[in-house]
Write a protein that holds these residues in place. Sequence first.
Motif, PDB file in Angstrom:
ATOM      1  N   HIS A 119      73.903   3.856  90.527  1.00 17.18           N
ATOM      2  CA  HIS A 119      73.513   3.302  89.232  1.00 17.18           C
ATOM      3  C   HIS A 119      73.346   4.425  88.206  1.00 17.18           C
ATOM      4  O   HIS A 119      73.817   4.322  87.068  1.00 17.18           O
ATOM      5  CB  HIS A 119      72.194   2.527  89.342  1.00 17.18           C
ATOM      6  CG  HIS A 119      72.238   1.353  90.266  1.00 17.18           C
ATOM      7  ND1 HIS A 119      71.949   1.468  91.603  1.00 17.18           N
ATOM      8  CD2 HIS A 119      72.537   0.049  90.046  1.00 17.18           C
ATOM      9  CE1 HIS A 119      72.055   0.274  92.174  1.00 17.18           C
ATOM     10  NE2 HIS A 119      72.418  -0.598  91.258  1.00 17.18           N
ATOM     11  N   LYS A 120      72.670   5.487  88.623  1.00 17.84           N
ATOM     12  CA  LYS A 120      72.412   6.615  87.722  1.00 17.84           C
ATOM     13  C   LYS A 120      73.705   7.335  87.367  1.00 17.84           C
ATOM     14  O   LYS A 120      73.932   7.723  86.219  1.00 17.84           O
ATOM     15  CB  LYS A 120      71.436   7.599  88.380  1.00 17.84           C
ATOM     16  CG  LYS A 120      70.093   7.001  88.769  1.00 17.84           C
ATOM     17  CD  LYS A 120      69.247   8.039  89.515  1.00 17.84           C
ATOM     18  CE  LYS A 120      67.946   7.427  90.041  1.00 17.84           C
ATOM     19  NZ  LYS A 120      67.039   7.065  88.950  1.00 17.84           N
ATOM     20  N   VAL A 121      74.564   7.532  88.355  1.00 18.89           N
ATOM     21  CA  VAL A 121      75.803   8.276  88.137  1.00 18.89           C
ATOM     22  C   VAL A 121      76.722   7.527  87.177  1.00 18.89           C
ATOM     23  O   VAL A 121      77.200   8.088  86.177  1.00 18.89           O
ATOM     24  CB  VAL A 121      76.534   8.535  89.472  1.00 18.89           C
ATOM     25  CG1 VAL A 121      77.851   9.276  89.225  1.00 18.89           C
ATOM     26  CG2 VAL A 121      75.649   9.339  90.418  1.00 18.89           C
ATOM     27  N   LEU A 122      76.987   6.259  87.463  1.00 22.60           N
ATOM     28  CA  LEU A 122      77.937   5.507  86.649  1.00 22.60           C
ATOM     29  C   LEU A 122      77.400   5.198  85.259  1.00 22.60           C
ATOM     30  O   LEU A 122      78.126   5.294  84.270  1.00 22.60           O
ATOM     31  CB  LEU A 122      78.325   4.197  87.354  1.00 22.60           C
ATOM     32  CG  LEU A 122      79.579   4.285  88.229  1.00 22.60           C
ATOM     33  CD1 LEU A 122      79.279   5.061  89.506  1.00 22.60           C
ATOM     34  CD2 LEU A 122      80.132   2.905  88.544  1.00 22.60           C
ATOM     35  N   ARG A 123      76.126   4.821  85.176  1.00 20.79           N
ATOM     36  CA  ARG A 123      75.598   4.405  83.878  1.00 20.79           C
ATOM     37  C   ARG A 123      75.706   5.522  82.847  1.00 20.79           C
ATOM     38  O   ARG A 123      76.144   5.310  81.709  1.00 20.79           O
ATOM     39  CB  ARG A 123      74.141   3.955  84.025  1.00 20.79           C
ATOM     40  CG  ARG A 123      73.586   3.306  82.750  1.00 20.79           C
ATOM     41  CD  ARG A 123      72.165   2.835  82.942  1.00 20.79           C
ATOM     42  NE  ARG A 123      72.076   1.774  83.931  1.00 20.79           N
ATOM     43  CZ  ARG A 123      71.404   1.860  85.074  1.00 20.79           C
ATOM     44  NH1 ARG A 123      70.783   2.987  85.389  1.00 20.79           N
ATOM     45  NH2 ARG A 123      71.364   0.849  85.904  1.00 20.79           N
ATOM     46  N   ALA A 124      75.320   6.724  83.245  1.00 18.15           N
ATOM     47  CA  ALA A 124      75.364   7.857  82.310  1.00 18.15           C
ATOM     48  C   ALA A 124      76.799   8.161  81.892  1.00 18.15           C
ATOM     49  O   ALA A 124      77.078   8.450  80.721  1.00 18.15           O
ATOM     50  CB  ALA A 124      74.720   9.082  82.953  1.00 18.15           C
ATOM     51  N   ARG A 125      77.722   8.099  82.840  1.00 16.31           N
ATOM     52  CA  ARG A 125      79.106   8.437  82.531  1.00 16.31           C
ATOM     53  C   ARG A 125      79.801   7.336  81.738  1.00 16.31           C
ATOM     54  O   ARG A 125      80.663   7.622  80.891  1.00 16.31           O
ATOM     55  CB  ARG A 125      79.853   8.759  83.827  1.00 16.31           C
ATOM     56  CG  ARG A 125      79.352  10.059  84.460  1.00 16.31           C
ATOM     57  CD  ARG A 125      79.876  10.287  85.868  1.00 16.31           C
ATOM     58  NE  ARG A 125      79.261  11.470  86.445  1.00 16.31           N
ATOM     59  CZ  ARG A 125      79.771  12.701  86.384  1.00 16.31           C
ATOM     60  NH1 ARG A 125      80.931  12.889  85.778  1.00 16.31           N
ATOM     61  NH2 ARG A 125      79.147  13.728  86.920  1.00 16.31           N
ATOM     62  N   LEU A 126      79.438   6.085  81.979  1.00 17.79           N
ATOM     63  CA  LEU A 126      79.978   5.000  81.160  1.00 17.79           C
ATOM     64  C   LEU A 126      79.490   5.116  79.714  1.00 17.79           C
ATOM     65  O   LEU A 126      80.245   4.859  78.769  1.00 17.79           O
ATOM     66  CB  LEU A 126      79.572   3.647  81.741  1.00 17.79           C
ATOM     67  CG  LEU A 126      80.296   3.187  83.009  1.00 17.79           C
ATOM     68  CD1 LEU A 126      79.596   1.976  83.612  1.00 17.79           C
ATOM     69  CD2 LEU A 126      81.762   2.869  82.723  1.00 17.79           C
ATOM     70  N   GLN A 127      78.245   5.511  79.540  1.00 20.08           N
ATOM     71  CA  GLN A 127      77.727   5.692  78.188  1.00 20.08           C
ATOM     72  C   GLN A 127      78.447   6.835  77.479  1.00 20.08           C
ATOM     73  O   GLN A 127      78.767   6.746  76.288  1.00 20.08           O
ATOM     74  CB  GLN A 127      76.219   5.969  78.226  1.00 20.08           C
ATOM     75  CG  GLN A 127      75.573   6.039  76.847  1.00 20.08           C
ATOM     76  CD  GLN A 127      75.797   4.787  76.033  1.00 20.08           C
ATOM     77  OE1 GLN A 127      75.449   3.684  76.453  1.00 20.08           O
ATOM     78  NE2 GLN A 127      76.422   4.920  74.857  1.00 20.08           N
ATOM     79  N   THR A 128      78.710   7.901  78.208  1.00 18.91           N
ATOM     80  CA  THR A 128      79.472   9.011  77.628  1.00 18.91           C
ATOM     81  C   THR A 128      80.866   8.553  77.215  1.00 18.91           C
ATOM     82  O   THR A 128      81.373   8.922  76.147  1.00 18.91           O
ATOM     83  CB  THR A 128      79.582  10.179  78.628  1.00 18.91           C
ATOM     84  OG1 THR A 128      78.268  10.659  78.933  1.00 18.91           O
ATOM     85  CG2 THR A 128      80.410  11.320  78.056  1.00 18.91           C
ATOM     86  N   LEU A 129      81.487   7.734  78.049  1.00 24.87           N
ATOM     87  CA  LEU A 129      82.807   7.199  77.726  1.00 24.87           C
ATOM     88  C   LEU A 129      82.746   6.354  76.456  1.00 24.87           C
ATOM     89  O   LEU A 129      83.622   6.450  75.588  1.00 24.87           O
ATOM     90  CB  LEU A 129      83.335   6.376  78.900  1.00 24.87           C
ATOM     91  CG  LEU A 129      84.732   5.768  78.736  1.00 24.87           C
ATOM     92  CD1 LEU A 129      85.781   6.854  78.517  1.00 24.87           C
ATOM     93  CD2 LEU A 129      85.089   4.922  79.964  1.00 24.87           C
TER      94      LEU A 129
END
Length: 362
Positions: A119-129
């Motif tokens: 959850h932590k890994v994907l959420r941060a990277r999706l927000q960056t995207l």
Amino acid sequence: MTGVQGLDDDTLLARLREWAATLGFSQIGVAAVDLSTAEAGLLAWLHNGFHGSMDYMAVHGMKRARPAELVPGTLRVITARMDYLPRDTPAGWQAIEWQRLDDPSKAAVSIYARGRDYHKVLRARLQTLADQLAEAVGPFGHRVFTDSAPVLEVELASRSGIGWRGKHTLALHRDAGSMFFLGEIYVDLALPVTDPAVPHCGSCSACIDVCPTRAIVAPYRLDARRCISYLTIEHVGAIPVELRAAIGNRIYGCDDCQLVCPWNKYAQRSSLPDFDARDGLDDATLLQLWQWSEDEFLRHTEGSAIRRIGYERWQRNLAVALGNALRRQPDPRIVTALRERRAQAGALVREHIDWALADAGP
């Protein structure tokens, strides 16, 4: 064709995929928001009670199948795939996992949960995207999801070409199997839609046949109440006695339907260190984990998805696995460890300890 902010569709999609790749994503798709044809299946699943005690599945009603109701203004859903096999996963990894499951002394933790909380890994990277997209096209309305809201993830993934729905209900890709996470960005941009995935399960029923608790009650239909992942993670109370033996040494999740799937010979290794196994969770024994105090549990699972089940359910799961180990191979060390912990255990864990010790004698 000219798309958002003067960028042609092909250029915009190419940029999205380029940005996503640098963030560790393996694939990007774009889905439309009309999921009305999925509503009947969702309603039938809920009507049958297959969601078990996951009441939140029903509370949100049809918002799962109606992205524009969940996030008003949504026109498209950007879907993302992130592979999670650890970087050092060896060839023949499925055989190694089967060997672990066959060793009653070992603790089997689902592969996805051995590293950092996804959850932590994907959420941060999706927000960056999303931020990178905003730099290119200007501000836009959006919301990021990673298994964190009423979203029909696999439906959106299949419609956008990320993968088709396998008979075990997980998303499958011809070049990546099913060992990946899904994430979504709901956007109010009219992005170009990508082509849907084509199913390739054919007549194969391996996932249905291998399920220890027969949780896959029909192709594409899962009764969560029987699923080991649900029982060891989502379920709060006592694990049904009739299902305990089938759980074996699985203490957090279950990968059987993925291990047996022929398409997972193509599963991809992650490029990120986040999903590398922590604290020996790929080779720990049940007794080693049983010895953890609550403070040790919290320390070892910091930043892990495992922490969310809490210490009590962790011990409950271990007690079942230790009981199954005793039934396969009597071990006085297990008997002693269970009896020593019983006095200080709460009612839930004590009941599972008693079940584990039922055939251990005086």
